[in-house]
Design an enzyme around this catalytic site. Sequence first.
Site, short mmCIF file in Angstrom:
data_model
loop_
_atom_site.label_atom_id
_atom_site.label_comp_id
_atom_site.label_asym_id
_atom_site.label_seq_id
_atom_site.Cartn_x
_atom_site.Cartn_y
_atom_site.Cartn_z
N HIS A 259 -14.51 50.26 44.57
CA HIS A 259 -14.07 49.32 43.54
C HIS A 259 -15.30 48.55 43.07
O HIS A 259 -15.96 47.89 43.89
CB HIS A 259 -13.08 48.30 44.10
CG HIS A 259 -11.77 48.87 44.57
ND1 HIS A 259 -10.61 48.77 43.82
CD2 HIS A 259 -11.42 49.52 45.70
CE1 HIS A 259 -9.60 49.33 44.48
NE2 HIS A 259 -10.07 49.79 45.63
N GLY B 272 -6.09 47.94 53.06
CA GLY B 272 -5.62 47.97 51.67
C GLY B 272 -5.80 49.31 50.99
O GLY B 272 -5.52 49.43 49.79
N GLN B 273 -6.26 50.34 51.73
CA GLN B 273 -6.43 51.63 51.07
C GLN B 273 -5.07 52.25 50.77
O GLN B 273 -4.21 52.34 51.67
CB GLN B 273 -7.26 52.59 51.94
CG GLN B 273 -7.61 53.88 51.21
CD GLN B 273 -8.54 54.80 52.02
OE1 GLN B 273 -8.81 54.56 53.20
NE2 GLN B 273 -9.02 55.83 51.38
N SER B 274 -4.87 52.65 49.52
CA SER B 274 -3.61 53.27 49.14
C SER B 274 -3.82 54.67 48.56
O SER B 274 -2.87 55.46 48.48
CB SER B 274 -2.88 52.40 48.11
OG SER B 274 -3.67 52.24 46.94
N ASN C 205 -12.04 50.03 50.49
CA ASN C 205 -10.96 49.84 51.45
C ASN C 205 -10.88 51.10 52.30
O ASN C 205 -10.88 52.22 51.77
CB ASN C 205 -9.64 49.59 50.72
CG ASN C 205 -9.65 48.27 49.97
OD1 ASN C 205 -10.25 47.30 50.42
ND2 ASN C 205 -9.00 48.23 48.81
N HIS D 50 -13.18 55.96 47.18
CA HIS D 50 -13.50 55.33 45.89
C HIS D 50 -14.09 53.95 46.15
O HIS D 50 -13.65 53.24 47.05
CB HIS D 50 -12.26 55.21 45.00
CG HIS D 50 -11.09 54.59 45.68
ND1 HIS D 50 -10.29 55.28 46.55
CD2 HIS D 50 -10.58 53.33 45.63
CE1 HIS D 50 -9.34 54.48 47.01
NE2 HIS D 50 -9.51 53.27 46.47
N ASP E 188 -9.72 50.80 36.72
CA ASP E 188 -8.54 50.66 37.57
C ASP E 188 -7.33 50.33 36.68
O ASP E 188 -7.42 49.53 35.75
CB ASP E 188 -8.76 49.56 38.61
CG ASP E 188 -7.76 49.63 39.75
OD1 ASP E 188 -8.19 49.95 40.89
OD2 ASP E 188 -6.56 49.37 39.52
N ILE E 189 -6.20 50.93 37.01
CA ILE E 189 -4.99 50.74 36.21
C ILE E 189 -4.42 49.33 36.40
O ILE E 189 -3.61 48.86 35.58
CB ILE E 189 -3.96 51.83 36.60
CG1 ILE E 189 -2.96 52.09 35.50
CG2 ILE E 189 -3.26 51.50 37.91
CD1 ILE E 189 -2.14 53.34 35.71
P1 AMP Z 1 -7.10 51.34 47.16
O1 AMP Z 1 -5.83 50.52 47.30
O2 AMP Z 1 -8.34 50.67 47.67
O3 AMP Z 1 -6.90 52.72 47.73
O4 AMP Z 1 -7.35 51.49 45.61
C1 AMP Z 1 -6.61 52.34 44.81
C2 AMP Z 1 -6.70 51.79 43.42
O5 AMP Z 1 -6.30 52.80 42.53
C3 AMP Z 1 -5.81 50.58 43.15
O6 AMP Z 1 -6.61 49.47 42.78
C4 AMP Z 1 -4.90 51.05 42.01
O7 AMP Z 1 -4.65 50.03 41.07
C5 AMP Z 1 -5.70 52.18 41.43
N1 AMP Z 1 -4.95 53.20 40.73
C6 AMP Z 1 -3.79 53.78 41.12
N2 AMP Z 1 -3.42 54.72 40.23
C7 AMP Z 1 -4.37 54.73 39.26
C8 AMP Z 1 -4.54 55.48 38.06
N3 AMP Z 1 -3.67 56.44 37.68
N4 AMP Z 1 -5.62 55.22 37.29
C9 AMP Z 1 -6.50 54.26 37.67
N5 AMP Z 1 -6.40 53.54 38.79
C10 AMP Z 1 -5.34 53.76 39.58
#
Ligand code: AMP
Length: 118
Positions: free
Chosen positions: A106, A97-99, A91, A104, A36-37
């Site tokens: 975590h 909290g899904q973005s 999420n 995926h 995760d970034i």
């Molecule tokens: P969620 O909010 O559960 O959908 O998780 C999305 C995750 O993707 C978050 O924890 C972000 O930090 C992560 N994320 C977003 N962009 C990247 C990226 N380019 N590489 C790795 N992780 C990312």
Amino acid sequence: MTARIMEADCLFCKIVAGSIPADVVTETERVIGFRDIDPQAPVHVLVVPKEHYGDVAQVAAADPALLAEVITVADQIAGSLADGQFRLIFNSGPHAGQSVFHVHAHVLAGAKLGWSPA
Ligand code: AMP
């Protein structure tokens, strides 16, 4: 729900395709794991099916074996990068909290974790 191989404008589809870089820690034919970034634990890896499903319920309904593989890969990551103990979070929906709307898991590991999701 059928999976799509790739969804336009999906960040994780682009990582799967290699057009956006990621710190990949493991890969199988159907699943990829990358860091995760914005890590929330010493080990924070996202395990992502290569096929595009929007969330965990969709992949569970359409392809339970693929969901099982995500969990197996998560366990392997926790075993290789930490002590084998881990928290697995999906999420599902913006309020949870899904973005990124490509399913995926975590994988959080490498420390004694707190519990304050709200
Ligand atoms: P969620 O909010 O559960 O959908 O998780 C999305 C995750 O993707 C978050 O924890 C972000 O930090 C992560 N994320 C977003 N962009 C990247 C990226 N380019 N590489 C790795 N992780 C990312």
